[in-house]
Design a protein around this motif. Structure first.
Motif, PDB file in Angstrom:
ATOM      1  N   CYS A  75       0.845  -1.199   0.000  1.00  0.00           N
ATOM      2  CA  CYS A  75       0.000   0.000   0.000  1.00  0.00           C
ATOM      3  C   CYS A  75       0.883   1.253   0.000  1.00  0.00           C
ATOM      4  CB  CYS A  75      -0.901  -0.016   1.233  1.00  0.00           C
ATOM      5  SG  CYS A  75      -1.783   1.520   1.502  1.00  0.00           S
ATOM      6  N   CYS A  78      -1.506   6.731   0.612  1.00  0.00           N
ATOM      7  CA  CYS A  78      -1.715   7.995  -0.102  1.00  0.00           C
ATOM      8  C   CYS A  78      -2.169   9.101   0.861  1.00  0.00           C
ATOM      9  CB  CYS A  78      -2.801   7.826  -1.159  1.00  0.00           C
ATOM     10  SG  CYS A  78      -2.627   6.345  -2.167  1.00  0.00           S
ATOM     11  N   CYS A  83      -9.316   5.032  -1.332  1.00  0.00           N
ATOM     12  CA  CYS A  83     -10.017   4.023  -0.506  1.00  0.00           C
ATOM     13  C   CYS A  83     -10.769   4.708   0.639  1.00  0.00           C
ATOM     14  CB  CYS A  83      -9.022   2.988   0.026  1.00  0.00           C
ATOM     15  SG  CYS A  83      -7.698   3.686   1.035  1.00  0.00           S
ATOM     16  N   CYS A 117      -8.931   1.781  -5.584  1.00  0.00           N
ATOM     17  CA  CYS A 117      -7.507   2.019  -5.280  1.00  0.00           C
ATOM     18  C   CYS A 117      -6.710   2.082  -6.582  1.00  0.00           C
ATOM     19  CB  CYS A 117      -6.970   0.909  -4.384  1.00  0.00           C
ATOM     20  SG  CYS A 117      -5.167   0.958  -4.248  1.00  0.00           S
TER      21      CYS A 117
HETATM   22  S1  SF4 Z   1      -5.871   4.168  -2.204  1.00  0.00           S
HETATM   23 FE1  SF4 Z   1      -5.773   3.302  -0.139  1.00  0.00          FE
HETATM   24  S2  SF4 Z   1      -5.263   1.113  -0.421  1.00  0.00           S
HETATM   25 FE2  SF4 Z   1      -4.810   2.183  -2.338  1.00  0.00          FE
HETATM   26  S3  SF4 Z   1      -2.613   2.676  -2.179  1.00  0.00           S
HETATM   27 FE3  SF4 Z   1      -3.755   4.496  -1.469  1.00  0.00          FE
HETATM   28  S4  SF4 Z   1      -3.926   4.227   0.763  1.00  0.00           S
HETATM   29 FE4  SF4 Z   1      -3.324   2.220  -0.107  1.00  0.00          FE
END
Ligand code: SF4
Ligand code: SF4
Ligand code: SF4
Length: 273
Positions: A75, A78, A83, A117
């Motif tokens: 992961c 971000c 998500c 995601c």
């Molecule tokens: S959107 Fe959520 S699950 Fe996907 S990489 Fe970013 S933090 Fe991780």
């Protein structure tokens, strides 16, 4: 409080996969047998039981020699996480360390986070209750937030014997990434720092030896616009007008309609070269 970053310097990774084993071990994840991938790579992609994968590619250089491209995939944590935006139950949240975590008690296993995601880093795990009924929960790398709370490094960083995975305060890790970039440029002219600003940066940052697309990373990852509008504007107003439950139902509807948008090409400006 300072945020933290896991800096993955792929130029130092020798593909030993100790980080994968440490991740399984610390997080008590089962070792599920996998089909042979036809290469050094052990799993096709991340899954609900494998939160950390060393991806592997061979790239031919103009002089005919081969480069081995390893990447510790997990992961990205971000700063503007799709998500978190699409979850209708608010089961996903940011921690004080900068990590993004799932609250399993609140997650209802709808899978909207999985669909949205941009990095395919989150997956649904299947469980069976005492009445033999199946249910699902979203699972992914936690940035070892439980270890951070105990002043420990993430398990993968702890075991990495080449220093390819480093962990520390965001400003220190970004400075280290710039320093390393200067050092590797002679050997890897396309080297760059991957910390996409289209999602306000990430808490897993890469020093890549080549263009992001060579590592199957989206050049310009985005949070779907519908998800942004929902979380940042409609939900706060709606909760005060209609109540939390109604807004959760509307959120589920909106999340269902959003699609994963991973824009390839263009927008190279967020990668330092
Ligand atoms: S959107 Fe959520 S699950 Fe996907 S990489 Fe970013 S933090 Fe991780
Ligand atoms: S599966 Fe649904 S409820 Fe669970 S974290 Fe993902 S979006 Fe939220
Ligand atoms: S930070 Fe922790 S959970 Fe994430 S890949 Fe590393 S060991 Fe696994």
């Amino acid at each position: 409080m300072s945020k933290y970053v896991k800096l993955v310097d792929v130029t130092l990774c020798d593909g030993c996969r100790a980080c994968m084993v440490a991740c399984k071990d610390w997080n008590d994840l089962p070792a599920v047998p996998e089909e042979f991938q036809g290469s050094y790579q052990s799993h096709e992609k991340l899954n609900a039981n494998t939160w950390n994968l060393i991806t592997f590619k061979e790239k031919e250089r103009p002089n005919g020699s081969l480069d081995w491209l390893f990447r510790h995939d997990s992961c990205m944590h971000c700063s503007d996480a799709a998500c978190e935006k699409v979850c209708p139950e608010n089961a996903i949240s940011y921690t004080k360390f900068g990590s993004v975590v799932v609250d399993s008690d609140t997650c209802v296993g709808c899978g909207y986070c999985v669909q949205n995601c941009p990095f395919e880093s989150i997956h649904l795990a299947e469980y069976t209750d005492e009445k033999q009924k199946k249910y699902y929960k979203a699972q992914k790398c936690t940035l070892c937030t439980d270890r951070l709370e105990a002043n420990l490094q993430p398990a993968c960083a702890d075991v990495c014997h080449t220093g390819a995975i480093r962990f520390g305060k965001e400003e220190e890790m970004l400075a280290l990434a710039k320093e390393r970039l200067k050092k590797v440029k002679d050997r890897f002219p396309n080297a760059n720092i991957y910390n996409p600003q289209s999602i306000d940066g990430t808490h897993t940052v890469y020093l890549l030896a080549d263009h992001p697309s060579e590592y199957d990373l989206p050049v310009n990852p985005k949070v779907p616009t519908a998800a942004k509008l929902w979380k940042d504007y409609a939900q706060p107003i709606g909760k005060s007008l209609f109540g939390v439950t109604t807004m959760a139902v509307i959120g589920a509807f909106i999340a269902q309609r959003t699609q994963k948008k991973t824009e390839e090409g263009g927008a190279h400006d967020e990668h330092e070269k």
